[in-house]
Design an enzyme around this catalytic site. Structure first.
Site, mmCIF file in Angstrom:
data_model
loop_
_atom_site.group_PDB
_atom_site.id
_atom_site.type_symbol
_atom_site.label_atom_id
_atom_site.label_comp_id
_atom_site.label_asym_id
_atom_site.label_seq_id
_atom_site.Cartn_x
_atom_site.Cartn_y
_atom_site.Cartn_z
ATOM 1 N N LYS A 90 0.861 -1.194 0.000
ATOM 2 C CA LYS A 90 0.000 0.000 0.000
ATOM 3 C C LYS A 90 0.882 1.224 0.000
ATOM 4 O O LYS A 90 1.816 1.330 0.811
ATOM 5 C CB LYS A 90 -0.884 0.002 1.259
ATOM 6 C CG LYS A 90 -1.794 1.213 1.348
ATOM 7 C CD LYS A 90 -3.063 1.010 0.559
ATOM 8 C CE LYS A 90 -3.832 2.294 0.308
ATOM 9 N NZ LYS A 90 -3.430 2.983 -0.955
ATOM 10 N N GLN A 111 7.273 3.912 3.956
ATOM 11 C CA GLN A 111 5.856 3.519 3.983
ATOM 12 C C GLN A 111 5.640 2.259 4.827
ATOM 13 O O GLN A 111 4.592 2.100 5.449
ATOM 14 C CB GLN A 111 5.373 3.285 2.545
ATOM 15 C CG GLN A 111 3.857 3.356 2.369
ATOM 16 C CD GLN A 111 3.343 4.776 2.220
ATOM 17 O OE1 GLN A 111 3.940 5.603 1.554
ATOM 18 N NE2 GLN A 111 2.217 5.063 2.859
ATOM 19 N N LYS A 114 5.385 3.583 8.385
ATOM 20 C CA LYS A 114 4.204 4.438 8.520
ATOM 21 C C LYS A 114 2.926 3.601 8.557
ATOM 22 O O LYS A 114 2.067 3.782 9.413
ATOM 23 C CB LYS A 114 4.168 5.383 7.316
ATOM 24 C CG LYS A 114 3.090 6.435 7.356
ATOM 25 C CD LYS A 114 2.858 7.068 5.991
ATOM 26 C CE LYS A 114 4.100 7.718 5.432
ATOM 27 N NZ LYS A 114 3.785 8.532 4.229
ATOM 28 N N LYS A 126 5.376 1.772 -3.101
ATOM 29 C CA LYS A 126 5.321 3.116 -3.701
ATOM 30 C C LYS A 126 5.611 2.966 -5.183
ATOM 31 O O LYS A 126 6.289 2.028 -5.593
ATOM 32 C CB LYS A 126 6.385 4.023 -3.079
ATOM 33 C CG LYS A 126 6.126 5.489 -3.252
ATOM 34 C CD LYS A 126 5.254 6.028 -2.131
ATOM 35 C CE LYS A 126 4.806 7.433 -2.352
ATOM 36 N NZ LYS A 126 4.108 7.961 -1.170
ATOM 37 N N GLY A 165 -2.640 8.347 -4.363
ATOM 38 C CA GLY A 165 -1.990 9.553 -4.868
ATOM 39 C C GLY A 165 -0.725 9.915 -4.097
ATOM 40 O O GLY A 165 -0.428 9.357 -3.045
ATOM 41 N N ASP A 166 0.025 10.825 -4.661
ATOM 42 C CA ASP A 166 1.187 11.450 -4.013
ATOM 43 C C ASP A 166 1.464 12.695 -4.855
ATOM 44 O O ASP A 166 0.558 13.182 -5.566
ATOM 45 C CB ASP A 166 2.386 10.486 -3.980
ATOM 46 C CG ASP A 166 3.503 10.961 -3.041
ATOM 47 O OD1 ASP A 166 3.378 10.773 -1.822
ATOM 48 O OD2 ASP A 166 4.509 11.538 -3.515
ATOM 49 N N THR A 209 -4.374 13.684 5.197
ATOM 50 C CA THR A 209 -2.952 13.840 5.534
ATOM 51 C C THR A 209 -2.731 15.157 6.273
ATOM 52 O O THR A 209 -2.114 15.194 7.342
ATOM 53 C CB THR A 209 -2.080 13.785 4.266
ATOM 54 O OG1 THR A 209 -2.481 12.662 3.484
ATOM 55 C CG2 THR A 209 -0.616 13.667 4.606
ATOM 56 N N ASN A 240 -2.011 19.138 -2.008
ATOM 57 C CA ASN A 240 -3.033 18.487 -1.181
ATOM 58 C C ASN A 240 -2.712 18.566 0.311
ATOM 59 O O ASN A 240 -3.548 18.981 1.121
ATOM 60 C CB ASN A 240 -3.171 17.021 -1.633
ATOM 61 C CG ASN A 240 -4.064 16.231 -0.713
ATOM 62 O OD1 ASN A 240 -3.600 15.602 0.228
ATOM 63 N ND2 ASN A 240 -5.362 16.301 -0.935
ATOM 64 N N SER A 379 -6.852 5.972 3.711
ATOM 65 C CA SER A 379 -6.866 5.031 2.581
ATOM 66 C C SER A 379 -7.242 3.635 3.076
ATOM 67 O O SER A 379 -8.016 2.919 2.427
ATOM 68 C CB SER A 379 -5.485 4.960 1.920
ATOM 69 O OG SER A 379 -5.302 6.033 1.034
HETATM 70 P P1 NDP Z 1 0.900 17.782 -4.486
HETATM 71 O O1 NDP Z 1 1.377 17.395 -5.817
HETATM 72 O O2 NDP Z 1 -0.538 17.997 -4.251
HETATM 73 O O3 NDP Z 1 1.664 19.091 -3.993
HETATM 74 C C1 NDP Z 1 3.047 19.136 -3.944
HETATM 75 C C2 NDP Z 1 3.490 20.524 -3.484
HETATM 76 O O4 NDP Z 1 4.878 20.477 -3.203
HETATM 77 C C3 NDP Z 1 3.287 21.592 -4.527
HETATM 78 O O5 NDP Z 1 3.087 22.814 -3.907
HETATM 79 C C4 NDP Z 1 4.617 21.550 -5.272
HETATM 80 O O6 NDP Z 1 4.941 22.734 -5.959
HETATM 81 C C5 NDP Z 1 5.583 21.334 -4.131
HETATM 82 N N1 NDP Z 1 6.768 20.623 -4.641
HETATM 83 C C6 NDP Z 1 6.796 19.451 -5.305
HETATM 84 N N2 NDP Z 1 8.044 19.133 -5.655
HETATM 85 C C7 NDP Z 1 8.821 20.137 -5.195
HETATM 86 C C8 NDP Z 1 10.203 20.382 -5.240
HETATM 87 N N3 NDP Z 1 11.048 19.533 -5.849
HETATM 88 N N4 NDP Z 1 10.654 21.523 -4.636
HETATM 89 C C9 NDP Z 1 9.803 22.387 -4.036
HETATM 90 N N5 NDP Z 1 8.472 22.193 -3.968
HETATM 91 C C10 NDP Z 1 7.997 21.090 -4.538
HETATM 92 O O7 NDP Z 1 1.471 16.655 -3.506
HETATM 93 P P2 NDP Z 1 1.023 16.294 -2.017
HETATM 94 O O8 NDP Z 1 0.561 17.494 -1.296
HETATM 95 O O9 NDP Z 1 0.157 15.102 -2.094
HETATM 96 O O10 NDP Z 1 2.414 15.785 -1.399
HETATM 97 C C11 NDP Z 1 3.285 16.655 -0.707
HETATM 98 C C12 NDP Z 1 4.203 15.831 0.187
HETATM 99 O O11 NDP Z 1 3.420 15.075 1.121
HETATM 100 C C13 NDP Z 1 5.060 14.787 -0.533
HETATM 101 O O12 NDP Z 1 6.272 14.643 0.150
HETATM 102 C C14 NDP Z 1 4.253 13.504 -0.376
HETATM 103 O O13 NDP Z 1 5.052 12.361 -0.486
HETATM 104 C C15 NDP Z 1 3.730 13.689 1.030
HETATM 105 N N6 NDP Z 1 2.559 12.911 1.421
HETATM 106 C C16 NDP Z 1 1.411 12.952 0.681
HETATM 107 C C17 NDP Z 1 0.308 12.238 1.099
HETATM 108 C C18 NDP Z 1 -0.997 12.302 0.388
HETATM 109 O O14 NDP Z 1 -1.942 11.684 0.855
HETATM 110 N N7 NDP Z 1 -1.119 13.029 -0.715
HETATM 111 C C19 NDP Z 1 0.354 11.376 2.294
HETATM 112 C C20 NDP Z 1 1.578 11.477 3.024
HETATM 113 C C21 NDP Z 1 2.640 12.206 2.587
HETATM 114 P P3 NDP Z 1 4.864 22.757 -7.560
HETATM 115 O O15 NDP Z 1 3.419 22.789 -7.884
HETATM 116 O O16 NDP Z 1 5.618 23.973 -7.950
HETATM 117 O O17 NDP Z 1 5.544 21.492 -8.032
HETATM 118 O O1 2IT Z 2 3.052 8.966 1.417
HETATM 119 C C1 2IT Z 2 1.907 8.541 1.614
HETATM 120 O O2 2IT Z 2 1.588 8.007 2.688
HETATM 121 C C2 2IT Z 2 0.907 8.700 0.552
HETATM 122 N N1 2IT Z 2 1.214 9.279 -0.473
HETATM 123 C C3 2IT Z 2 -0.460 8.123 0.707
HETATM 124 C C4 2IT Z 2 -0.463 6.649 0.429
HETATM 125 C C5 2IT Z 2 -1.806 5.993 0.386
HETATM 126 O O3 2IT Z 2 -1.805 4.793 0.034
HETATM 127 O O4 2IT Z 2 -2.827 6.601 0.701
#
Ligand code: NDP
Ligand code: 2IT
Length: 446
Positions: A90, A111, A114, A126, A165-166, A209, A240, A379
């Site tokens: 997952k 992961q 976590k 992943k 998603g991520d 998250t 997100n 999830s």
């Molecule tokens: P999104 O794609 O929705 O948003 C990502 C954000 O981070 C955007 O603002 C983006 O800016 C910025 N970003 C991405 N890459 C870079 C970079 N190289 N340098 C600077 N800024 C950057 O992703 P999420 O919000 O889903 O994910 C954000 C973080 O949270 C990640 O580390 C992800 O692994 C983690 N995460 C996500 C979960 C989820 O459920 N979605 C769960 C747990 C952790 P720009 O638009 O300019 O690229």
């Molecule tokens: O980093 C993370 O925990 C996620 N991107 C969410 C993973 C999931 O299966 O919901």
């Protein structure tokens, strides 16, 4: 002890050369877990960690597709199936041009821990691609997602491997991939999470998250007799996780000063309130714009091009963008400015130097594998609802999320007691390890 740790890291490095992010995630875990293993007879001598750092399976594949202009494009797709000791693989899918095996292996490795912390039965995985959805039309994104899923579909399934998603993969991408999976298999199953609410998704998954990070920060603060209410908060990212971390912080009475994207950050000294956050959500989720447009709408705010927000004085910092976005000097600046708590929304946003700065200071520091586990936890609840063919209310899921974040916090307290105070890095690593290691021992050498 240092010799045992270094020997272990040398052995892993020899097999994983040129994978810096993966080695970073591994060394962060072994620093706290190896001393624990050495002290516990049942784990010592079983090479459990050596098994955990080797993915059960790595899938890499060509994704060829034809864009709207008729040009043939080629990307690389991956799925890293890291560990299935406590449940099916997952974890999310990331679409970003810098995606490579090192980054996906670090994410899949984290992961494992976590998912174990969530208390739900989910193994670690992943995947993703070096495809960049930024600036692409919906049609191009759909064509890529369909081609990507055409290969991925044979490797995943609701009892085998359940992606989500991520970065770069939100509701639009999940929709296109789900549609293609359904077409290929002729089956409507919960093979992906983060689905739309009318086709098997769970309420609160989008929020989970970000909300979870703030619940976790509140748990840490309450444990020392404080609260997030009235505190100043610096958030990085505007995707997100950042959006809903900011929303929950605002709802709980904090003042959110910044948000960012990969181009720079905005600073609003009056605070980003609900209405301003709605503007950011519409800008990012619907218009797919850049954060700097905020200052056109709200001219009292300022935009700092090419910079991260860690020099802005705050009491709480929530990095929600990407790995290694908060470096040692950033940590020093936060500490100097009297920051009291850091909750990682992103995966591995703080580098090694930054983490050690926090651990040697008074800052309460929550590592992502504990504080951002709310997303994958919901999830897990989405999977449960899909199996039951039933859906729970917003309140029910949110309550469950709060309980899970509380339990994770408690696990960190149980395993993270230090000489002076709680070490959440140690607590999260050991608590996650124990659950997975017990399952691995029970299942024999596989
Ligand atoms: P999104 O794609 O929705 O948003 C990502 C954000 O981070 C955007 O603002 C983006 O800016 C910025 N970003 C991405 N890459 C870079 C970079 N190289 N340098 C600077 N800024 C950057 O992703 P999420 O919000 O889903 O994910 C954000 C973080 O949270 C990640 O580390 C992800 O692994 C983690 N995460 C996500 C979960 C989820 O459920 N979605 C769960 C747990 C952790 P720009 O638009 O300019 O690229
Ligand atoms: O980093 C993370 O925990 C996620 N991107 C969410 C993973 C999931 O299966 O919901």
């Amino acid at each position: 002890m240092d010799t045992i740790i270094n020997n272990f890291l040398s052995e892993v490095e020899a097999r994983n050369r040129h994978q810096p992010e993966f080695m970073q995630a591994v060394s962060e875990v072994v620093e706290t877990v190896i001393p624990y293993i050495v002290s516990q007879k049942i784990y010592y001598g079983q090479n459990i960690l050596l098994r955990m750092v080797e993915p059960e399976r790595v899938i890499s594949f060509r994704v060829a597709w034809v864009d709207e202009a008729g040009e043939i494009r080629v990307n690389r797709g991956y799925r890293v199936e890291m560990n299935s000791a406590i449940g099916p693989y997952k974890g999310g899918l990331r679409f970003h041009p810098n995606v490579n095996l090192s980054i996906l292996k670090f994410l899949a490795f984290e992961q494992i821990f976590k998912n174990a912390l969530t208390t739900l039965p989910m193994g670690g995985g992943k995947g993703g691609s070096d495809f960049d959805p930024k600036g692409k039309s919906d049609i191009d994104v759909m064509r890529f997602c369909q081609s990507f899923m055409t290969e991925l579909a044979r490797h995943i399934g609701p009892n085998r491997d359940i992606p989500a998603g991520d970065i770069g993969v939100g509701s639009r991408e999940i929709g296109y991939m789900f549609g293609q999976y359904k077409r290929l298999r002729n089956e409507f199953t919960g093979v992906l999470t983060g689905k739309g609410l009318t086709w098997g998704g769970s309420l609160i998954r989008s929020e989970a998250t970000g909300y979870g990070v703030v619940y976790f920060i509140e748990n840490m603060l309450q444990n020392v007799g404080q609260s997030i209410q009235g505190k100043t908060v610096v958030v990085s990212g505007s995707g997100n996780v950042a959006q809903y971390a900011a929303e929950k912080a605002i709802i709980m009475g904090a003042k959110v000063l910044t948000m960012s994207d990969s181009s720079g950050y905005i600073f609003d000294q009056d605070g980003i309130n609900q209405e301003k956050l709605q503007y950011i959500m519409d800008l990012k989720n619907n218009k797919r714009g850049r954060i700097k447009q905020y200052v056109k709408q709200y001219p009292k705010a300022s935009y700092y091009d090419g910079q991260t927000p860690w020099n802005v004085p705050c009491q709480i910092a929530i990095p929600c963008a990407t790995q290694n976005e908060l470096l040692e000097n950033d940590a020093k600046a936060l500490i100097k400015n009297q920051c009291i708590a850091v909750g990682e929304g992103a995966n591995m946003p703080s580098n090694h130097g930054a983490i050690h700065q926090f651990l040697n200071s008074k800052v309460l520091f929550a590592p992502g594998k504990a504080s951002n586990a709310g997303g994958v936890a919901v999830s897990g609840l989405e999977m449960a609802q899909n199996s039951l063919r039933f859906s729970w209310t917003r309140e029910q899921v949110n309550e469950r999320l709060k309980v899970i974040m509380n339990d994770i916090h408690q696990s960190c307290l149980d395993y993270g007691q230090g000489e002076k105070r709680v070490n959440y890095v140690k607590g999260a690593n050991i608590a996650g390890f124990v659950k997975v290691a017990d399952a691995m021992l029970a299942q024999g050498v596989v």
